[in-house]
Design an enzyme around this catalytic site. Structure first.
Site, PDB file in Angstrom:
ATOM      1  CD  GLU A  64      31.455 -29.898   0.360  1.00 16.24           C
ATOM      2  OE1 GLU A  64      31.654 -29.166  -0.629  1.00 16.24           O
ATOM      3  OE2 GLU A  64      31.047 -31.065   0.280  1.00 16.24           O
ATOM      4  CB  CYS A  97      31.382 -22.177  -1.055  1.00 14.36           C
ATOM      5  SG  CYS A  97      29.984 -23.284  -0.921  1.00 14.36           S
TER       6      CYS A  97
HETATM    7  P1  NAI Z   1      37.586 -19.915   8.097  1.00 15.91           P
HETATM    8  O1  NAI Z   1      37.934 -21.029   7.194  1.00 15.91           O
HETATM    9  O2  NAI Z   1      38.659 -19.343   8.973  1.00 15.91           O
HETATM   10  O3  NAI Z   1      36.389 -20.347   9.070  1.00 15.91           O
HETATM   11  C1  NAI Z   1      35.530 -21.440   8.868  1.00 15.91           C
HETATM   12  C2  NAI Z   1      35.349 -22.198  10.173  1.00 15.91           C
HETATM   13  O4  NAI Z   1      36.588 -22.800  10.544  1.00 15.91           O
HETATM   14  C3  NAI Z   1      34.953 -21.337  11.369  1.00 15.91           C
HETATM   15  O5  NAI Z   1      34.083 -22.088  12.195  1.00 15.91           O
HETATM   16  C4  NAI Z   1      36.277 -21.111  12.084  1.00 15.91           C
HETATM   17  O6  NAI Z   1      36.148 -20.835  13.465  1.00 15.91           O
HETATM   18  C5  NAI Z   1      36.958 -22.454  11.878  1.00 15.91           C
HETATM   19  N1  NAI Z   1      38.417 -22.436  11.948  1.00 15.91           N
HETATM   20  C6  NAI Z   1      39.243 -21.390  11.723  1.00 15.91           C
HETATM   21  N2  NAI Z   1      40.525 -21.781  11.872  1.00 15.91           N
HETATM   22  C7  NAI Z   1      40.511 -23.096  12.180  1.00 15.91           C
HETATM   23  C8  NAI Z   1      41.523 -24.065  12.429  1.00 15.91           C
HETATM   24  N3  NAI Z   1      42.814 -23.753  12.386  1.00 15.91           N
HETATM   25  N4  NAI Z   1      41.149 -25.332  12.724  1.00 15.91           N
HETATM   26  C9  NAI Z   1      39.845 -25.668  12.749  1.00 15.91           C
HETATM   27  N5  NAI Z   1      38.849 -24.795  12.529  1.00 15.91           N
HETATM   28  C10 NAI Z   1      39.171 -23.519  12.230  1.00 15.91           C
HETATM   29  O7  NAI Z   1      36.938 -18.774   7.222  1.00 15.91           O
HETATM   30  P2  NAI Z   1      36.860 -17.200   7.555  1.00 15.91           P
HETATM   31  O8  NAI Z   1      38.141 -16.698   8.131  1.00 15.91           O
HETATM   32  O9  NAI Z   1      35.643 -16.976   8.323  1.00 15.91           O
HETATM   33  O10 NAI Z   1      36.706 -16.606   6.083  1.00 15.91           O
HETATM   34  C11 NAI Z   1      37.864 -16.370   5.293  1.00 15.91           C
HETATM   35  C12 NAI Z   1      37.591 -16.630   3.843  1.00 15.91           C
HETATM   36  O11 NAI Z   1      37.255 -17.996   3.655  1.00 15.91           O
HETATM   37  C13 NAI Z   1      36.404 -15.879   3.268  1.00 15.91           C
HETATM   38  O12 NAI Z   1      36.762 -14.608   2.881  1.00 15.91           O
HETATM   39  C14 NAI Z   1      36.024 -16.764   2.126  1.00 15.91           C
HETATM   40  O13 NAI Z   1      36.836 -16.473   1.001  1.00 15.91           O
HETATM   41  C15 NAI Z   1      36.339 -18.153   2.611  1.00 15.91           C
HETATM   42  N6  NAI Z   1      35.156 -18.866   3.131  1.00 15.91           N
HETATM   43  C16 NAI Z   1      34.639 -19.877   2.386  1.00 15.91           C
HETATM   44  C17 NAI Z   1      33.510 -20.538   2.811  1.00 15.91           C
HETATM   45  C18 NAI Z   1      32.899 -21.640   2.021  1.00 15.91           C
HETATM   46  O14 NAI Z   1      31.742 -21.960   2.227  1.00 15.91           O
HETATM   47  N7  NAI Z   1      33.637 -22.273   1.148  1.00 15.91           N
HETATM   48  C19 NAI Z   1      32.817 -20.163   4.042  1.00 15.91           C
HETATM   49  C20 NAI Z   1      33.461 -19.118   4.792  1.00 15.91           C
HETATM   50  C21 NAI Z   1      34.576 -18.497   4.314  1.00 15.91           C
END
Ligand code: NAI
Ligand code: MG
Length: 505
Positions: free
Chosen positions: A282, A316
């Site tokens: 997602e 999102c």
């Molecule tokens: P992210 O995608 O880095 O983090 C989401 C989750 O993935 C966290 O639990 C994080 O620790 C984990 N994660 C990070 N790198 C990983 C990897 N290589 N392998 C497995 N798990 C990993 O999102 P972040 O940095 O917090 O936010 C960055 C941007 O992402 C935001 O500015 C926004 O645009 C978007 N975002 C979108 C979301 C959605 O619901 N679609 C939710 C959060 C962020």
């Protein structure tokens, strides 16, 4: 008699630009109504929840989670290494093989019902903790996040002993250990979206919450125990990207469910390619509202405000692009300005607050950089400058850019903040073409008083969820997910069971 033209006529732009009272005049002068933080006891340190026990991370590594409304630390959190991830996966594997895979649907359902009921009973505690750790207004955590999380457990509890009706006439079995990685925007709700269908279908879980918002998932561990979930069936490990990556890479994990950024989602897809792991993603969005001149304008403006400023735009499926029929642009802009001047930005624990804190200084910086870029690229920027911002913590005013070309950065990238971009269309075909002109396809909102037009436009839109004359309405019965770069697979509803089952026809 119903005059079908009346709304469109009423909505035509005023001949003369309306004049507005001074900014701030619309902000109601309520006394603060601060929720008490005494209902929840935050520990100084939190360990990992593995095999039903609290255990420190290997080497005692920790990190801090902050309250984004103050920038001050709330608690010290264990940071799981790849060895800790392995311990959690082994616990989940043992629990799967020893008991959970053969536990009857009726018994699994019974436990899920209990989890739902305990969440309801402890709702206030969870809402306060969510607001402290995440920064979202208490009104939202109390009315949206926590009730919906409980509703998810209730909904999937009902499926646990009826799975044969989810895949009629087909044989099916559970997968084993599900690795689940969730973001910071709806911490408890995303945990519920992930855990409830996994348990209903007989899988065990290793869940990794986001590093800035681990606290409600850790409190959920208590609820799982209270509900009688056997040790090891759900393990909760905290950490950042390296912890998440180790979970994705683990050979004994049969399924990965990820919610987060498109960039990380793509890297997980590459990592999982060629293995037997199942994957659901997602990811991000750049969802559009399409407002036609026959819409009920005040209702639409309220929907736009809810769609992008709700939860500071950390959604999102936020309605972050507004496409307006040209004839009503001035009306919409004036009503929108008037409305966002009334929004209150501030202490998330105040029940009157509309926009709480941005979840982290990194996210605030990202939003500020994109807003600066939008100004450079020449968009017409509006923010209610007189709206006061707290002097500490991470806050951003609700704002919008009007007359932004489709090619501009702001029209294309996910901002994940309270920033709306606005452009116009002349025909329904042009509206659909502009709405679809994005690498994403998560959600859309159509605003019109003509049912036939809504149906026709909806058929042209490439979006997983389409709301008509409303926005951001969620229900556990209804599947959620996106097209293209917004993700793979669906969560919620009957569809949400399928990624956790191996189905043989
Ligand atoms: P992210 O995608 O880095 O983090 C989401 C989750 O993935 C966290 O639990 C994080 O620790 C984990 N994660 C990070 N790198 C990983 C990897 N290589 N392998 C497995 N798990 C990993 O999102 P972040 O940095 O917090 O936010 C960055 C941007 O992402 C935001 O500015 C926004 O645009 C978007 N975002 C979108 C979301 C959605 O619901 N679609 C939710 C959060 C962020
Ligand atoms: Mg936090």
């Amino acid at each position: 008699m119903l005059d079908i033209h009346s709304t469109a006529e009423r909505n035509k732009s005023p001949a003369k630009k309306a004049s507005y009272p001074a900014q701030g005049l619309f902000q109601a002068n309520y006394d603060p109504s601060i929720e008490s933080d005494k209902v929840v006891k935050i520990r100084a340190t939190y360990e990992l929840f593995i095999d039903g026990k609290w255990t420190p991370a290997e080497g005692g590594k920790t990190f801090l989670t902050l309250n984004p409304a103050t920038g001050k630390p709330l608690a010290q959190i264990a940071e799981a290494s790849s060895k800790d991830v392995d311990r959690a996966v082994q616990a989940a594997k043992r629990a799967y093989e020893k008991s959970w895979r053969s536990t009857s649907g009726r018994d699994r359902g019974r436990i899920l019902f209990r989890i739902a009921r305990i969440l309801q009973e402890r709702a206030r505690e969870f809402a306060v903790l969510e607001t402290l750790d995440n920064g979202k207004p208490i009104r939202e955590s109390r009315e949206i996040d926590i009730p919906l999380a409980a509703a998810h457990f209730f909904y999937y509890a009902g499926w646990a002993d009826k799975l044969e009706y989810a895949v009629p006439g087909q044989r099916f079995q559970s997968l084993g250990v599900a690795g689940q990685i969730i973001p910071w925007n709806f911490p408890l709700l995303m945990a519920a979206w992930k855990i409830a269908p996994a348990l209903a279908t007989g899988n065990t879980v290793v869940l990794k919450p986001a590093e800035t918002t681990p606290l409600t998932a850790l409190l959920l561990a208590e609820v799982l125990q209270e509900a009688g979930l056997p040790d090891g069936v759900v393990n909760i490990i905290t950490g950042a990207s390296q912890t998440g990556a180790a979970l994705v890479a683990h050979p004994d994990v049969s399924k990965i469910a990820f919610t987060g950024s498109t960039e990380i989602g793509k890297s997980i897809a590459r990592q999982v390619a060629g293995t037997s792991k199942k994957l659901t993603l997602e990811l991000g969005g750049k969802s559009a509202h399409l407002i036609f001149e026959d819409a009920a304008i005040d209702q639409a403006v309220e929907g736009i405000v809810q769609g992008i400023y709700f939860n500071q735009g950390h959604v999102c499926c936020a309605g972050s692009r507004l496409l307006v029929e040209e004839s009503i642009l001035e009306t919409i802009l004036s009503k929108l300005k008037r409305r966002i001047r009334t929004l209150r930005v501030g202490n998330p624990m105040d029940k009157n607050t509309d926009l709480g804190a941005i979840n982290s200084s990194e996210q605030l910086q990202k939003i500020q950089t994109l807003v600066a870029l939008g100004k450079e690229e020449g968009g017409d920027f509006y923010e209610p400058e007189s709206t006061p911002l707290p002097t500490e913590g991470y806050f951003h005013r609700p704002c919008f850019f009007s007359s932004v070309p489709a090619s501009s950065t702001l029209s294309r990238v996910e901002i994940f903040g309270p920033v709306l971009t606005i452009s116009t269309f002349r025909t329904p075909e042009e509206a659909v073409q502009k709405a679809n002109d994005t690498p994403y396809g998560l959600a859309a909102g159509i605003w019109s008083d003509k049912g036939g037009k809504i149906q026709k436009v909806a058929r042209g839109l490439k979006a997983g969820v389409i709301w008509a004359n409303t926005y951001n309405k969620f229900d556990p019965c209804s599947p959620f997910g996106g097209y293209f770069e917004s993700g793979w697979g669906r969560e919620g509803g009957r569809h949400g069971l399928l990624p956790y089952l191996e189905v043989q026809s």
